[in-house]
Design an enzyme around this catalytic site. Sequence first.
Site, mmCIF file in Angstrom:
data_model
loop_
_atom_site.group_PDB
_atom_site.id
_atom_site.type_symbol
_atom_site.label_atom_id
_atom_site.label_comp_id
_atom_site.label_asym_id
_atom_site.label_seq_id
_atom_site.Cartn_x
_atom_site.Cartn_y
_atom_site.Cartn_z
ATOM 1 N N CYS A 282 -18.002 18.984 63.529
ATOM 2 C CA CYS A 282 -18.516 17.819 62.706
ATOM 3 C C CYS A 282 -19.596 17.565 62.119
ATOM 4 C CB CYS A 282 -17.917 16.186 63.132
ATOM 5 S SG CYS A 282 -19.263 16.058 64.178
ATOM 6 N N CYS B 160 -17.242 12.283 66.403
ATOM 7 C CA CYS B 160 -16.252 13.703 65.492
ATOM 8 C C CYS B 160 -15.405 13.537 65.009
ATOM 9 C CB CYS B 160 -16.065 14.224 66.718
ATOM 10 S SG CYS B 160 -16.098 16.024 66.122
ATOM 11 N N CYS C 76 -18.652 17.730 70.287
ATOM 12 C CA CYS C 76 -18.465 16.463 70.445
ATOM 13 C C CYS C 76 -18.319 15.923 71.463
ATOM 14 C CB CYS C 76 -18.962 15.571 69.361
ATOM 15 S SG CYS C 76 -19.496 15.131 68.064
ATOM 16 N N GLY D 70 -24.904 -7.074 88.521
ATOM 17 C CA GLY D 70 -24.633 -5.791 89.489
ATOM 18 C C GLY D 70 -24.345 -5.960 90.318
ATOM 19 N N CYS E 279 -22.998 19.601 66.309
ATOM 20 C CA CYS E 279 -21.358 19.818 67.033
ATOM 21 C C CYS E 279 -21.149 21.523 65.648
ATOM 22 C CB CYS E 279 -20.871 18.421 66.913
ATOM 23 S SG CYS E 279 -19.030 18.095 67.021
#
Lengths: 184, 292
Positions: free
Chosen positions: B249, B277, B271, B30, B246
């Site tokens: 899909c 997708c 998506c 980090g 979606c």
Amino acid sequence: MIDVAPIWRPDIQQRNYRALLDAMARPGRVHALHGTDRAHSAALATLATLLDGEVSLSDPLALLHDTDWPMLQAKSAAPDLADYVLCVGRLPPDFEPKLGSLPSPEMSATLVLAVDSLDDGDLCLTLRGPGVRGAVELRPVGLNPDWIARREDWVDAFPLGVDMVLTDATRVAALPRTTKLEMN
Amino acid sequence: MSAGMQFGFLDEYAKREIRRASLKAVAIPGYQVPYSSREMPMGRGFGTGGLQLTLSLIGPGEMLKVIDQGSDDSVNAVNLRAFIEMTCPGIETTTSTVEAELIQSRHRIPERPLREDQFLVLQVPYPDPLVIVESSEEKRKMLHGEADYSRLLVKLYEDIVKFNEITISHRYPTRIADHYVIDPSPIPRWDVPKLDQSPALVLLGAGREKKIYAVPPYTKAEPIAFEDVPFRVEDFYDQKGQRRACARCGCRNSFLDEYVDSTTGELVYRCSDSDWCDEQLLIGDAPEAAHG
């Protein structure tokens, strides 16, 4: 074309960097380096991959050949001041490496610690911390336990600390400062 | 590639510096490691930080995927991929998350969970989450070192007082391994939990701000939250309380982008991750597949 040993070639260094990166990201995992042979240990291959004129190196035991220095290009420094220190695991530590500062903890030493072997040793280290799923073991041969004891002090005040790359003839494993060690 | 050009465009000194910085970034999870970001043949802010990391990492024979906002076909992704293909002969590219070994991304983490043998490189515009509360970098570096995020917490708390929840939609401040708080790049809140205990190493590069940082694998990544106001991902429920699907899909568990249908004026959801997708379409059970 000048004939140089593989460890100095960019394509080999790219692969060795990836081995070092995975070793640092997954403490205790042992990786073979490319291009090592009797004259070119994994310790030298590690230095060849990471060093240039921008950083300093200490070789207090004079393990490097005179011909290695111009290839590494690194400035020579005392072990207490160097960015990278080449050490031998059999001998206890006799210096205080740079630990970095609170605002700049990356200004700390990386110790390249040559041991006899990275597995089948009597010294069993249990590693925990970032990069380790649960716990893993590392069993180096030829690592003086003083290194582990002194490391405890060096990494005691995170983010200050030192990062270690343990090497045998052909392989590396890493102990970043975040790794908690238990000796059994 | 002309005979004089380096593999990976960057010279070996530039790569070595990035490699050294990335190792320290992994060792200090980090922490934003400074490096001397090189001039690239594209503007800073177009993913040059991620690009420099990718060019320092990649080698011949490796499989690369480049995505922008979840899509392999948007301008930024296409340009970066073309540049990497041109300067790294011998690498291969794919749009498939499963096939990829190295994934460079802007604004999304793929829906499909990443594996240990994969890398994720995220492009970062603004690496320091403390910028909003402290303008001096010197002071910010000290606050980070001490893990003193009290002022950031106060700032988040003000949000709660005003809006009853934390309103940050992306770049959600996330604490790594109980110390440093990072800006995880402009990924949506949806993607933040994927950083926690990720099997894959995540490297983040900010070219303009000259910083590299990392979330190592199997490391705690915790979005900043309060006990009474927990962190929540986007929920995508409609007025009736149904999870939206979606439109292409039919997937009901992916991050959705919202579009306005230009003919009907209706809102359409799809998506955001185009490879995900496509995969769901192949699996079948989807509106379009049913027509096929």
